[in-house]
Design an enzyme around this catalytic site. Structure first.
Site, PDB file in Angstrom:
ATOM      1  N   GLN A  76     -54.375  63.382  15.160  1.00 23.01           N
ATOM      2  CA  GLN A  76     -55.033  63.508  13.861  1.00 23.01           C
ATOM      3  C   GLN A  76     -54.033  63.888  12.759  1.00 23.01           C
ATOM      4  OE1 GLN A  76     -58.692  62.528  15.463  1.00 23.01           O
ATOM      5  NE2 GLN A  76     -58.131  62.799  13.314  1.00 23.01           N
ATOM      6  N   ILE A  78     -58.767  61.850   9.770  1.00 25.36           N
ATOM      7  CA  ILE A  78     -59.213  63.203   9.427  1.00 25.36           C
ATOM      8  C   ILE A  78     -60.474  63.498  10.240  1.00 25.36           C
ATOM      9  CG2 ILE A  78     -60.002  64.728   7.574  1.00 25.36           C
ATOM     10  CD1 ILE A  78     -58.585  62.817   5.597  1.00 25.36           C
ATOM     11  N   GLY A 109     -60.129  54.182  11.302  1.00 24.44           N
ATOM     12  CA  GLY A 109     -61.242  55.001  11.763  1.00 24.44           C
ATOM     13  C   GLY A 109     -61.036  56.458  11.408  1.00 24.44           C
ATOM     14  N   ARG A 110     -62.088  57.260  11.619  1.00 27.56           N
ATOM     15  CA  ARG A 110     -62.018  58.706  11.410  1.00 27.56           C
ATOM     16  C   ARG A 110     -61.330  59.073  10.091  1.00 27.56           C
ATOM     17  NH1 ARG A 110     -61.119  61.828  17.198  1.00 27.56           N
ATOM     18  NH2 ARG A 110     -62.912  60.884  18.246  1.00 27.56           N
ATOM     19  N   SER A 111     -61.875  58.564   9.022  1.00 22.93           N
ATOM     20  CA  SER A 111     -61.197  58.762   7.732  1.00 22.93           C
ATOM     21  C   SER A 111     -62.171  59.170   6.620  1.00 22.93           C
ATOM     22  CB  SER A 111     -60.483  57.471   7.323  1.00 22.93           C
ATOM     23  OG  SER A 111     -59.590  57.041   8.293  1.00 22.93           O
TER      24      SER A 111
END
Length: 380
Positions: free
Chosen positions: A197, A234, A255-257
């Protein structure tokens, strides 16, 4: 007499320069009021050991980085067997078998040999009442991240870059970890080529956090999506968190942003997402997200479906008027270019923002020029 005058002038100039060294500006949003090291005399670490010592001791400190601190190779390497959950293509990330992750969660993934740098796996501990700031664009930490954990509070990280943490390997290390903390401001920080991350807030209460003017650079040779777009951007997963994200540039991710869940109140305002090959938001159970005045350009899916948490996406001028009673201003609509849909109006969550420190919001048409000019280190 002339020599005395000259000496006095030089001394005054040096004193003025020393006094000018410190944090620039003040935090907006939930971390408003954070002071970090306050008026402590600045220190200038020269070695990795000095940097670790200054960050981890119990004194209030203003720590100024004037060079690159490269931790790669300083703690040796580990070789062993990992796995390839996303494939064995040269562009795919591999996974370290940390805590038997491959064995327990990816038992059918191909086994592969891995060799990673030990320094990256666990970041440098940052204690309470610290300001870590870079001088110009010179402040860089390579091969190791930062950990603000175990009750640390009143911390400012400003104008530095954190890069090159085992980018080939998931579980190779995070750039910034916050867990069981309070009053943390991450500002004008660039993160690039990170194994896991870029910023992660752990499952314990992280309380009041502001992430502003940061550059999340997702360009990478290795990714979980095997296409050069970093997936692990994030992750906000705290049990009692209030997070302001303002003025950040989130580039070339997949992804995961961010991924938001746990019990997290997120105000995402005036950020710029550009070139995302997968999804930006992942809104899970326990997430309460207000997104306003942002720009999404070339973002395939602005939010992954289904949305299990709550979202107010500031869908139109009429609906957005309701914000004024809770956020102190009418919410700003978001801007979209070649991007997926993003429209949900869970107005019941707005009451959670009432009485809190809320960041101001500008119209989305000012965001691209502002963010690209200001986000990241070296742009204070």
């Amino acid at each position: 007499m002339r020599y005395t005058s000259l000496f006095t002038a030089v001394t005054a100039a040096l004193a003025s320069t020393a006094a000018a060294v410190g944090v620039s500006g003040a935090a907006e949003g939930f971390a408003k009021g954070v002071t970090g090291g306050g008026n402590a005399s600045p220190v200038y670490p020269k070695t990795n050991d000095e940097l670790v010592s200054y960050l981890g001791d119990s004194q209030a400190r203003v720590i100024v980085l004037t060079k690159t601190f490269d931790f790669r190779g300083t703690e040796g390497t580990t070789s062993g067997t990992g796995c390839a959950p996303w494939g064995t293509n040269a562009k795919c990330q591999l996974a370290i078998n940390q805590n038997s992750w491959c064995d327990n969660y990816q038992p059918n993934a191909p086994k592969v040999s891995v060799s990673y740098d030990n320094a990256g796996v666990l970041g440098i501990t940052v204690n309470s009442n610290k300001s870590l700031i870079g001088q110009g664009s010179a402040g860089v930490i390579k091969g190791k991240g930062l950990r603000i954990v175990s009750g640390a509070k009143n911390v400012i990280i400003q104008n530095i870059a954190i890069t090159d943490i085992n980018p080939k390997y998931v579980w190779g290390g995070d750039a910034i970890t916050i867990n069981n903390a309070d009053l943390v401001w991450i500002d004008h920080v660039t993160t690039a080529r990170i194994g896991r991350q870029h910023i992660v807030l752990g499952t314990q209460a992280d309380n009041r956090i502001t992430i502003s003017n940061c550059y999340i650079d997702g360009v990478t040779d290795y990714s979980a999506t095997c296409n050069g777009y970093h997936y692990w951007g994030i992750y906000l997963d705290g049990s009692n968190d209030m997070v302001t994200m303002k003025g950040n540039y989130i580039y070339h991710t997949s992804g995961r942003s961010p991924k938001v869940q746990g019990n997290t109140l997120l105000h995402a305002v005036n950020n710029y997402w550009y070139d995302n090959a997968g999804h930006a938001f992942e809104i899970g159970s326990g997430a309460y997200v207000v997104a306003e005045g942002n720009v999404f350009q070339n973002v395939k899916a602005v939010a992954e479906s289904p949305i299990s948490g709550k979202l107010f996406s500031s869908p139109d001028a009429s609906t957005n008027k309701v914000c004024s009673s809770y956020l102190g201003h009418t919410c700003q609509i978001n801007g979209f270019g070649s991007s997926g849909a993003f429209s949900q109006a869970d107005t019941d969550i707005l009451s959670k923002f009432k009485g809190k420190n809320i960041a101001s919001a500008a119209a989305y048409n000012t965001v691209v020029s502002s963010v690209t000019a200001n986000a990241g280190n070296g742009k204070l």
